[in-house]
Design a protein around this motif. Structure first.
Motif, PDB file in Angstrom:
ATOM      1  N   LEU A 124       0.827  -1.208   0.000  1.00  0.00           N
ATOM      2  CA  LEU A 124       0.000   0.000   0.000  1.00  0.00           C
ATOM      3  C   LEU A 124       0.860   1.254   0.000  1.00  0.00           C
ATOM      4  CD1 LEU A 124      -2.775  -1.162   2.490  1.00  0.00           C
ATOM      5  CD2 LEU A 124      -2.874  -1.136  -0.010  1.00  0.00           C
ATOM      6  N   LYS A 125       1.978   1.216   0.719  1.00  0.00           N
ATOM      7  CA  LYS A 125       2.902   2.353   0.730  1.00  0.00           C
ATOM      8  C   LYS A 125       3.431   2.634  -0.668  1.00  0.00           C
ATOM      9  CE  LYS A 125       7.120   1.923   2.410  1.00  0.00           C
ATOM     10  NZ  LYS A 125       8.224   1.741   3.393  1.00  0.00           N
ATOM     11  N   ASN A 126       3.544   1.588  -1.478  1.00  0.00           N
ATOM     12  CA  ASN A 126       4.061   1.715  -2.828  1.00  0.00           C
ATOM     13  C   ASN A 126       2.968   1.868  -3.876  1.00  0.00           C
ATOM     14  OD1 ASN A 126       7.188   1.316  -3.080  1.00  0.00           O
ATOM     15  ND2 ASN A 126       6.544  -0.043  -1.426  1.00  0.00           N
ATOM     16  N   GLY A 127       1.716   1.994  -3.451  1.00  0.00           N
ATOM     17  CA  GLY A 127       0.633   2.248  -4.394  1.00  0.00           C
ATOM     18  C   GLY A 127       0.071   1.007  -5.060  1.00  0.00           C
ATOM     19  N   ASP A 380     -10.356   1.899  -5.982  1.00  0.00           N
ATOM     20  CA  ASP A 380      -8.981   1.639  -5.573  1.00  0.00           C
ATOM     21  C   ASP A 380      -8.102   2.573  -6.392  1.00  0.00           C
ATOM     22  OD1 ASP A 380     -10.082  -0.437  -4.122  1.00  0.00           O
ATOM     23  OD2 ASP A 380      -9.181  -2.042  -5.315  1.00  0.00           O
ATOM     24  N   PHE A 381      -7.565   3.601  -5.766  1.00  0.00           N
ATOM     25  CA  PHE A 381      -6.776   4.563  -6.536  1.00  0.00           C
ATOM     26  C   PHE A 381      -5.656   5.128  -5.692  1.00  0.00           C
ATOM     27  CE2 PHE A 381     -10.213   7.002  -4.597  1.00  0.00           C
ATOM     28  CZ  PHE A 381      -9.614   8.192  -4.188  1.00  0.00           C
ATOM     29  N   ILE A 382      -4.718   5.758  -6.368  1.00  0.00           N
ATOM     30  CA  ILE A 382      -3.565   6.347  -5.705  1.00  0.00           C
ATOM     31  C   ILE A 382      -3.397   7.790  -6.136  1.00  0.00           C
ATOM     32  CG2 ILE A 382      -2.362   4.162  -5.354  1.00  0.00           C
ATOM     33  CD1 ILE A 382      -0.706   4.699  -7.844  1.00  0.00           C
ATOM     34  N   VAL A 383      -2.723   8.539  -5.292  1.00  0.00           N
ATOM     35  CA  VAL A 383      -2.372   9.929  -5.579  1.00  0.00           C
ATOM     36  C   VAL A 383      -0.853   9.996  -5.656  1.00  0.00           C
ATOM     37  CG1 VAL A 383      -2.530  12.316  -4.806  1.00  0.00           C
ATOM     38  CG2 VAL A 383      -4.408  10.702  -4.314  1.00  0.00           C
ATOM     39  N   VAL A 384      -0.357  10.476  -6.792  1.00  0.00           N
ATOM     40  CA  VAL A 384       1.073  10.389  -7.080  1.00  0.00           C
ATOM     41  C   VAL A 384       1.651  11.784  -7.268  1.00  0.00           C
ATOM     42  CG1 VAL A 384       2.797   9.280  -8.529  1.00  0.00           C
ATOM     43  CG2 VAL A 384       0.560   8.217  -8.269  1.00  0.00           C
ATOM     44  N   ASP A 385       2.791  12.014  -6.628  1.00  0.00           N
ATOM     45  CA  ASP A 385       3.508  13.286  -6.714  1.00  0.00           C
ATOM     46  C   ASP A 385       4.575  13.163  -7.800  1.00  0.00           C
ATOM     47  OD1 ASP A 385       4.933  15.611  -6.362  1.00  0.00           O
ATOM     48  OD2 ASP A 385       5.280  15.344  -4.216  1.00  0.00           O
ATOM     49  N   TYR A 386       4.479  13.991  -8.834  1.00  0.00           N
ATOM     50  CA  TYR A 386       5.453  13.951  -9.919  1.00  0.00           C
ATOM     51  C   TYR A 386       6.847  14.391  -9.480  1.00  0.00           C
ATOM     52  CZ  TYR A 386       1.427  13.950 -13.158  1.00  0.00           C
ATOM     53  OH  TYR A 386       0.268  13.659 -13.852  1.00  0.00           O
ATOM     54  N   ALA A 387       6.937  15.144  -8.413  1.00  0.00           N
ATOM     55  CA  ALA A 387       8.202  15.781  -8.033  1.00  0.00           C
ATOM     56  C   ALA A 387       8.482  15.561  -6.554  1.00  0.00           C
ATOM     57  CB  ALA A 387       8.175  17.267  -8.377  1.00  0.00           C
ATOM     58  N   GLN A 424       1.609   9.648  -2.647  1.00  0.00           N
ATOM     59  CA  GLN A 424       1.148  10.545  -1.593  1.00  0.00           C
ATOM     60  C   GLN A 424      -0.002   9.945  -0.796  1.00  0.00           C
ATOM     61  OE1 GLN A 424       0.931  14.649  -2.670  1.00  0.00           O
ATOM     62  NE2 GLN A 424      -0.619  15.138  -1.146  1.00  0.00           N
ATOM     63  N   ALA A 425      -0.847   9.143  -1.452  1.00  0.00           N
ATOM     64  CA  ALA A 425      -1.990   8.529  -0.761  1.00  0.00           C
ATOM     65  C   ALA A 425      -2.424   7.300  -1.539  1.00  0.00           C
ATOM     66  CB  ALA A 425      -3.155   9.521  -0.634  1.00  0.00           C
ATOM     67  N   THR A 426      -2.937   6.305  -0.804  1.00  0.00           N
ATOM     68  CA  THR A 426      -3.500   5.090  -1.394  1.00  0.00           C
ATOM     69  C   THR A 426      -4.888   4.887  -0.822  1.00  0.00           C
ATOM     70  OG1 THR A 426      -1.301   4.078  -1.588  1.00  0.00           O
ATOM     71  CG2 THR A 426      -3.192   2.608  -1.683  1.00  0.00           C
ATOM     72  N   LEU A 428      -8.433   2.377  -0.878  1.00  0.00           N
ATOM     73  CA  LEU A 428      -9.108   1.127  -1.189  1.00  0.00           C
ATOM     74  C   LEU A 428     -10.609   1.324  -0.950  1.00  0.00           C
ATOM     75  CD1 LEU A 428      -6.753  -1.491   0.521  1.00  0.00           C
ATOM     76  CD2 LEU A 428      -6.902  -0.968  -1.921  1.00  0.00           C
ATOM     77  N   MET A 429     -11.408   1.087  -1.981  1.00  0.00           N
ATOM     78  CA  MET A 429     -12.853   1.257  -1.877  1.00  0.00           C
ATOM     79  C   MET A 429     -13.205   2.641  -1.305  1.00  0.00           C
ATOM     80  SD  MET A 429     -14.187  -1.664  -2.990  1.00  0.00           S
ATOM     81  CE  MET A 429     -15.836  -1.803  -2.323  1.00  0.00           C
ATOM     82  N   GLY A 430     -12.441   3.634  -1.756  1.00  0.00           N
ATOM     83  CA  GLY A 430     -12.714   5.012  -1.350  1.00  0.00           C
ATOM     84  C   GLY A 430     -12.207   5.407   0.015  1.00  0.00           C
ATOM     85  N   VAL A 431     -11.525   4.501   0.714  1.00  0.00           N
ATOM     86  CA  VAL A 431     -11.020   4.790   2.063  1.00  0.00           C
ATOM     87  C   VAL A 431      -9.497   4.914   1.997  1.00  0.00           C
ATOM     88  CG1 VAL A 431     -10.795   3.914   4.419  1.00  0.00           C
ATOM     89  CG2 VAL A 431     -12.909   3.562   3.151  1.00  0.00           C
ATOM     90  N   GLN A 432      -8.970   6.017   2.521  1.00  0.00           N
ATOM     91  CA  GLN A 432      -7.522   6.185   2.520  1.00  0.00           C
ATOM     92  C   GLN A 432      -6.895   5.232   3.535  1.00  0.00           C
ATOM     93  OE1 GLN A 432      -6.101  10.195   3.062  1.00  0.00           O
ATOM     94  NE2 GLN A 432      -3.961   9.610   2.797  1.00  0.00           N
ATOM     95  N   VAL A 433      -5.956   4.429   3.038  1.00  0.00           N
ATOM     96  CA  VAL A 433      -5.301   3.443   3.908  1.00  0.00           C
ATOM     97  C   VAL A 433      -3.824   3.748   4.126  1.00  0.00           C
ATOM     98  CG1 VAL A 433      -6.914   1.587   3.386  1.00  0.00           C
ATOM     99  CG2 VAL A 433      -4.952   1.912   1.895  1.00  0.00           C
TER     100      VAL A 433
END
Length: 433
Positions: A124-127, A380-387, A424-426, A428-433
């Motif tokens: 989860l830490k790795n998306g 199930d989605f992730i938020v990714v920082d380009y920089a 930055q965030a992961t 699962l089913m709309g809940v930040q884990v």
């Protein structure tokens, strides 16, 4: 105001088809919005257009960050989490020196749960929001991983390793015991919540033909389960299989004749395939898990992506921890790019990302649940920082300055320079884990 609605603003990206088939195989909204309700995707699109329909509902603002479906890792050994980065072996020595001793400890429920918790948190830490994982020969190893994944509401595909020869006695089962325990685990866990069972003969060296046939019968009995095993990872492995099964013309035929070549089978590695094997894999719609960090680390060889694409093989990307050296799918994509450069095939950032999102979901028959933002899919989605690092920030500033800060360059930079710091965030089913 609908309290069940969640709104997420950012750069929204997801695939709708293979980039090998269509240039416009994705949606990308530089100022986008993702709408979620009760763990499911409602819609996505341009922020200005969609937000007006949800007045008064608070927005979680990730502007400037990438919102995309979570990664899917199609081949990983959770039981090897402790031995990542061990020195100096190729495949068969690796198994004997590191893997088998580590797996002996999974007879302990406490140990199995401890490693399962570490493993899932690391994913989860790795998306990574879905994976197909190998457990060990011990049923408790499977139960622990399913149980911990269920706590997070994570889609987990795993199964008990079947192994009745050429390994230490205390981690062998028998054909009958392996079949009985696998059937019990399927009945207890398959399709319970988000769990999926994977029938798991490690490979032909450690399973007799009658055990492989038993695995084939189990899949025929439970046809919506999956199968995972290894195929043509290492030249010594291939020679050993053919010496054990001399009446077979090639490695794939061992699985083919035992009922294990199906459209629900994931074959790890597949580096040294003949043209005939490629044709049969394609005809069966079987799935290949390409594991570049493992193939390089264990000196197994360079996977031939142009060959796989020529035969229209369903190819996914995987970490193969702990032969693989990182839990990060970003680092895995970066190493896959380097492997294909050595093959004279500069694989695109879009093809790489597709193979561990929608492409993998399609291969696993899960595209209506994961891997994209189609309405009704699980959120199930992730938020990714380009920089997330200074080097990435400097690269971004340069590309902005020269007018080339586009989605392909953004994704490629993540694949070559990114790691867990970019996640930055992961969710699962709309809940930040």
């Amino acid at each position: 105001m609908n309290k069940d609605i969640q709104l997420f603003r950012g750069e929204v990206f997801y695939f709708t088809d293979s980039p090998l088939e269509r240039k416009d195989a994705y949606y990308y909204y530089p100022d986008g919005i993702l709408v979620v309700s009760e763990g499911k995707i409602v819609e996505s699109g341009n922020y200005d257009v969609i937000h007006t329909r949800y007045q008064g509902i608070p927005v979680t603002d990730y502007s400037g960050k990438l919102i995309m479906p979570g990664f899917i890792d199609s081949h990983i050994h959770y039981s090897q989490s402790e031995i990542i980065g061990m020195y100096g072996c190729q495949l068969l020595d690796w198994l004997n020196d590191y893997t088998f001793p580590a797996e002996e400890a999974f007879s302990s429920p406490e140990h199995a749960e401890q490693i399962a918790r570490f493993f899932i948190r690391e994913l989860l830490k790795n998306g990574t929001t879905t994976c197909m994982a190998y457990a060990t020969v011990h049923p408790i190893s499977v139960e622990s991983l399913f149980a911990v994944a269920s706590e997070y509401n994570m889609c987990m595909l795993t199964g008990k390793v079947l192994m009745n020869r050429n390994a230490p006695e205390n981690i062998l089962d028998t054909t009958g015991k392996g079949e009985t325990e696998t059937r019990s685990l399927i009945e207890s866990w398959h399709r319970k919540g988000r769990n999926r069972y994977v029938i798991t003969p490690r490979f032909a060296i450690t399973s007799t033909l009658d055990q492989l046939e038993s695995a084939g019968r189990l899949h025929a009995e439970y046809p919506d389960t999956y199968i995972q095993t290894h195929l043509s990872e290492n030249k010594d492995e291939i020679a050993s299989v053919l010496s054990l099964c001399p009446e077979h013309s090639d490695y794939l035929e061992v699985y083919e004749r035992t009922g294990l070549l199906t459209d629900h089978t994931v074959f790890g590695h597949c580096i040294h395939l003949s043209a005939k094997e490629c044709e049969r894999l394609a005809s069966a719609k079987a799935i290949i898990a390409h594991c570049p960090t493992s193939n390089l680390f264990l000196g197994s060889g360079l996977f031939n992506m142009p060959q796989a694409n020529y035969y229209n093989l369903q190819t996914t990307l995987a970490t193969d921890v702990a032969g693989g050296t990182s839990f990060s799918m970003l680092r895995t994509m970066g190493e896959a790019y380097k492997v294909q450069q050595l093959n004279g095939y500069p694989i695109s950032s879009l093809e790489l990302l597709y193979k561990c999102t929608l492409g993998c979901a399609k291969a696993l028959h899960l595209e209506n649940e994961i891997g994209n933002f189609k309405p009704g899919c699980n959120a199930d989605f992730i938020v990714v920082d380009y920089a997330s690092t200074s080097s990435q920030q400097l690269r971004k500033e340069h590309l902005v300055r020269i007018g080339k800060w586009n989605i392909e360059n953004k994704l490629f930079g993540l694949q070559i320079l990114g790691d867990d710091r970019a996640i930055q965030a992961t969710y699962l089913m709309g809940v930040q884990v």
